[in-house]
Design an enzyme around this catalytic site. Structure first.
Site, short mmCIF file in Angstrom:
data_model
loop_
_atom_site.label_atom_id
_atom_site.label_comp_id
_atom_site.label_asym_id
_atom_site.label_seq_id
_atom_site.Cartn_x
_atom_site.Cartn_y
_atom_site.Cartn_z
N SER A 1 0.79 -1.09 -0.07
CA SER A 1 0.06 0.00 -0.03
C SER A 1 1.03 1.18 0.03
O SER A 1 0.73 2.16 -0.80
CB SER A 1 -0.97 -0.01 1.21
OG SER A 1 -0.24 -0.15 2.41
N HIS B 1 -2.52 -8.64 1.80
CA HIS B 1 -2.15 -7.54 2.76
C HIS B 1 -3.13 -7.07 3.65
O HIS B 1 -3.56 -8.06 4.60
CB HIS B 1 -1.83 -6.46 1.56
CG HIS B 1 -1.22 -5.24 2.04
ND1 HIS B 1 -0.47 -4.94 3.30
CD2 HIS B 1 -0.93 -3.72 1.52
CE1 HIS B 1 0.05 -3.87 3.33
NE2 HIS B 1 -0.13 -3.01 2.16
N HIS C 1 5.13 -13.02 7.07
CA HIS C 1 5.58 -11.70 6.69
C HIS C 1 6.57 -11.77 5.73
O HIS C 1 7.51 -12.32 5.45
CB HIS C 1 6.06 -10.71 7.69
CG HIS C 1 5.84 -9.30 7.59
ND1 HIS C 1 6.56 -8.50 6.94
CD2 HIS C 1 4.63 -8.45 7.87
CE1 HIS C 1 6.19 -7.15 7.08
NE2 HIS C 1 4.88 -7.56 7.30
N ARG D 1 3.22 -5.31 16.56
CA ARG D 1 1.77 -4.64 16.17
C ARG D 1 0.76 -5.49 16.74
O ARG D 1 -0.05 -5.44 17.67
CB ARG D 1 1.43 -4.20 15.09
CG ARG D 1 2.50 -3.16 14.36
CD ARG D 1 2.15 -2.86 12.99
NE ARG D 1 2.51 -3.98 12.16
CZ ARG D 1 2.16 -4.27 10.74
NH1 ARG D 1 1.92 -3.28 10.31
NH2 ARG D 1 2.59 -5.40 9.97
N ASP E 1 -2.38 -8.50 11.50
CA ASP E 1 -3.70 -8.81 11.42
C ASP E 1 -4.42 -10.12 12.05
O ASP E 1 -5.42 -10.34 11.95
CB ASP E 1 -4.04 -9.22 9.65
CG ASP E 1 -3.46 -8.03 8.82
OD1 ASP E 1 -3.98 -6.71 9.33
OD2 ASP E 1 -2.76 -8.18 8.02
N ARG F 1 -3.50 3.84 7.83
CA ARG F 1 -2.26 4.14 6.83
C ARG F 1 -2.24 5.17 6.37
O ARG F 1 -1.03 5.93 5.85
CB ARG F 1 -2.61 2.68 5.97
CG ARG F 1 -1.50 2.37 4.98
CD ARG F 1 0.07 2.41 5.38
NE ARG F 1 0.21 1.44 6.57
CZ ARG F 1 0.86 0.34 6.44
NH1 ARG F 1 1.12 -0.14 5.20
NH2 ARG F 1 0.89 -0.75 7.55
N ARG G 1 10.43 4.77 -11.97
CA ARG G 1 10.19 4.22 -13.32
C ARG G 1 11.35 3.16 -13.13
O ARG G 1 12.41 3.48 -13.97
CB ARG G 1 10.43 5.24 -14.39
CG ARG G 1 10.12 4.78 -15.86
CD ARG G 1 9.83 3.44 -16.05
NE ARG G 1 9.18 3.19 -17.71
CZ ARG G 1 9.53 1.98 -18.07
NH1 ARG G 1 10.29 1.28 -17.46
NH2 ARG G 1 9.18 1.63 -19.37
N1 CMX Z 1 0.16 -19.78 5.35
C1 CMX Z 1 0.52 -20.70 4.66
N2 CMX Z 1 1.54 -20.73 3.88
C2 CMX Z 1 2.39 -19.48 3.88
C3 CMX Z 1 1.88 -18.61 4.83
C4 CMX Z 1 0.83 -18.82 5.64
N3 CMX Z 1 0.52 -17.71 6.43
N4 CMX Z 1 2.97 -17.41 4.81
C5 CMX Z 1 3.75 -17.99 3.67
N5 CMX Z 1 3.54 -18.94 3.22
C6 CMX Z 1 3.90 -19.78 2.21
C7 CMX Z 1 3.82 -19.04 0.87
O1 CMX Z 1 2.57 -18.87 0.36
C8 CMX Z 1 5.19 -19.57 0.02
O2 CMX Z 1 4.52 -20.67 -0.67
P1 CMX Z 1 4.87 -21.32 -1.97
O3 CMX Z 1 6.34 -21.44 -2.08
O4 CMX Z 1 4.06 -22.43 -2.14
O5 CMX Z 1 4.26 -20.19 -2.93
C9 CMX Z 1 5.97 -19.85 1.07
O6 CMX Z 1 5.29 -19.92 2.16
C10 CMX Z 1 7.06 -18.68 1.10
O7 CMX Z 1 6.47 -17.63 1.64
P2 CMX Z 1 7.26 -16.53 2.53
O8 CMX Z 1 8.32 -16.09 1.50
O9 CMX Z 1 7.56 -17.00 3.53
O10 CMX Z 1 6.32 -15.33 2.39
P3 CMX Z 1 6.07 -13.96 1.37
O11 CMX Z 1 7.10 -13.11 1.52
O12 CMX Z 1 6.04 -14.63 -0.06
O13 CMX Z 1 4.89 -13.55 1.67
C11 CMX Z 1 2.68 -13.12 2.99
C12 CMX Z 1 4.36 -12.80 2.80
C13 CMX Z 1 2.41 -12.07 4.12
C14 CMX Z 1 2.06 -12.70 1.75
C15 CMX Z 1 2.58 -14.46 3.61
O14 CMX Z 1 3.29 -14.71 4.68
C16 CMX Z 1 1.00 -14.82 3.52
O15 CMX Z 1 0.43 -15.20 2.79
N6 CMX Z 1 0.28 -14.82 4.76
C17 CMX Z 1 -0.88 -14.89 5.17
C18 CMX Z 1 -1.60 -13.47 4.59
C19 CMX Z 1 -1.64 -12.24 5.73
O16 CMX Z 1 -1.52 -12.74 6.91
N7 CMX Z 1 -1.15 -11.47 4.96
C20 CMX Z 1 -1.04 -10.19 5.82
C21 CMX Z 1 0.26 -9.64 5.98
C22 CMX Z 1 0.67 -8.14 6.86
C23 CMX Z 1 -0.17 -7.13 6.18
O17 CMX Z 1 0.35 -6.91 5.07
O18 CMX Z 1 -1.13 -6.64 6.70
#
Ligand code: CMX
Length: 437
Positions: free
Chosen positions: A241, A271, A318, A327, A373, A399, A419
């Site tokens: 964001s 997010h 994360h 948080r 969250d 935010r 860019r």
């Molecule tokens: N549950 C299951 N699998 C998860 C996971 C979770 N909570 N968090 C990460 N993973 C998985 C990823 O999907 C990825 O799997 P693949 O390799 O099969 O695609 C793998 O673990 C590696 O991911 P990562 O490097 O640990 O995490 P990223 O930096 O790619 O993604 C995030 C970060 C937040 C998108 C991810 O942890 C996630 O999807 N969490 C759940 C959604 C969530 O809570 N989002 C809110 C974040 C905070 C915010 O912005 O508000």
């Protein structure tokens, strides 16, 4: 010129001069390299933008102008009779890098009150949407409608001098922040309370008044809102964001349209929308298990079932943090103090004991710990704000404080259009071949 604006001008002019000299002398100094994994993997860790208002360390968490969340709770002024920090104080701190006095924060509350008149056009645009439109869609639409009042856009069309971009952006940011709780409360009341709107209470601070306009008048809920709107305000610049606001803003789109871009990004389930997904998932969990007091074994089974369906566990993981999100901890501390014997809060705490081990055992999740969250929904439900489709709007209101104070900085520093360079996979393959040769 008011004191806040004067301070901002003084500080931003000084930094601009300093950075100009630094770039002249050291502009070619390398701060890092980019590898193929980063190019194909969401640019993790690539240092490519400057963000003044906060910094995120993987093992220490967020610091706003150097201060952690527990420190903010000590140094920022609170409302009379409350202990939680006032978000006005954080905005002041982020904008001018100085801890404000109570008097300065009271001035800012009053200033935002004076600027809080939302155009009838914005309400008309919202009223044209069906009331079951997701609140985040309503928020994004409203921000674009509010953009008709942008001082920056008006002055730009009249030939605004580059050196004054910051001034018009400052005015837009102040007006937008002042009006945002009113628009958000309007969305909430039209969506869930038949358009039975509640006028603002001018005796209240920004967050307290927001709680009041939502129809949530419990003093503890007002305290929660002050904390909530403080801790969600900023998370350095690379998150989706914040980065979107920065990117859109770099085209000289006004503050409203820049924030609307950021809010579209916040509305994604990976997010900010994760705050609605968490509570929805917990309700599904308690329904499926048939009790609001599941055992840790039952939780583990449900978590494994969610993962087996190819879904993520919302509220965990994360892209930067490698620790429980401070948080999350701040909200847990709040719940420990203010809330006794709440089943859903207990489920959140039990998940904290169970989820990390399961995610860790997958061997691929880089951060198995809870993020912001994971906790927020349980607190809101406790006080009766159960309409979880609205939760991401609360995140968005907060935010705005961080991304708009940074937008003022970006304009004052004269940052150019963003860019970066993209390449095709074909280019990557031939680059690899050439390097092997
Ligand atoms: N549950 C299951 N699998 C998860 C996971 C979770 N909570 N968090 C990460 N993973 C998985 C990823 O999907 C990825 O799997 P693949 O390799 O099969 O695609 C793998 O673990 C590696 O991911 P990562 O490097 O640990 O995490 P990223 O930096 O790619 O993604 C995030 C970060 C937040 C998108 C991810 O942890 C996630 O999807 N969490 C759940 C959604 C969530 O809570 N989002 C809110 C974040 C905070 C915010 O912005 O508000």
């Amino acid at each position: 010129m008011n004191l806040l604006k004067e301070k901002f001008l003084e500080k931003s002019t000084a930094l601009k001069t300093e950075i100009k000299a630094l770039l002249k002398e050291k502009g070619d100094l390398k701060v890092g390299d980019v590898n193929l994994k980063q190019m194909f993997g969401g640019m993790r860790g690539v240092k490519s933008m400057v963000w003044e208002t906060s910094h995120l360390d993987p093992k220490d968490g967020i610091r706003f102008r150097g201060y952690s969340i527990p420190e903010l709770k000590d140094i920022l002024p609170a409302a009379d009779g409350d202990k939680e920090p006032l978000p006005e104080g954080l905005f002041w701190l982020m904008l001018v890098d100085e801890v404000p006095t109570k008097e300065q924060v009271d001035w800012l509350s009053e200033e935002w009150r004076k600027r809080s008149t939302v155009s009838q056009n914005t309400f008309n645009v919202l009223d044209a949407l069906s009331s079951d439109t997701h609140p985040m869609i309503q928020l994004c639409v409203a921000l674009n409608a509010m953009s008709a009042d942008s001082i920056f856009t008006k002055k730009y069309s009249e030939g605004l001098n580059k050196k004054d971009y910051w001034d018009a952006t400052f005015e837009d940011a102040m007006n937008l922040i002042a009006q945002l709780p009113i628009v958000a409360a309007y969305i909430y009341r039209r969506t869930y309370h038949n358009g039975d709107h509640i006028p603002m209470d001018p005796s209240l601070d920004w967050a307290g008044n927001f709680a009041h306009m939502l129809g949530m008048n419990h003093d503890d809920f007002k305290s929660l809102m002050r904390l909530y709107l403080t801790i969600h305000a900023d998370h350095e610049g690379g998150n989706a964001s914040a980065h979107t606001v920065h990117l859109v803003g770099s085209t000289l789109s006004n503050a409203y349209m820049s924030l609307a871009g950021g809010m579209n990004s916040l509305a994604g389930p990976l997010h900010g929308l994760a705050n609605q997904e968490v509570i929805k998932w917990i309700f599904d969990l308690t329904d499926a298990i048939g009790t609001t007091t599941p055992t840790k074994e039952q939780l583990a089974t449900y978590i494994n079932e969610t993962l087996a369906k190819g879904r993520v566990i919302p509220g965990y993981g994360h892209a930067v943090l490698r620790m429980p999100d401070p948080r999350f901890t701040a909200q847990k501390v709040f719940a420990e103090e203010y809330i006794k014997n709440d089943d859903i809060v207990q489920v959140v705490w039990d998940l904290f004991d169970v989820v990390p081990e399961i995610l860790g055992s997958l061997g691929k999740v880089k951060n198995p710990w809870p993020n912001v969250d994971a906790h927020s929904g349980a607190l809101l439900v406790h006080y009766g704000l159960k309409e979880y489709s609205f939760y991401t709007v609360l995140f968005g209101v907060s935010r705005a404080l961080g991304v708009l104070s940074q937008l003022c900085w970006s304009r004052a520093m004269g940052y150019p259009l963003e860019r970066p360079k993209s390449v095709t996979s074909k280019w990557v393959k031939s680059f690899v071949n050439e390097n092997q040769a």
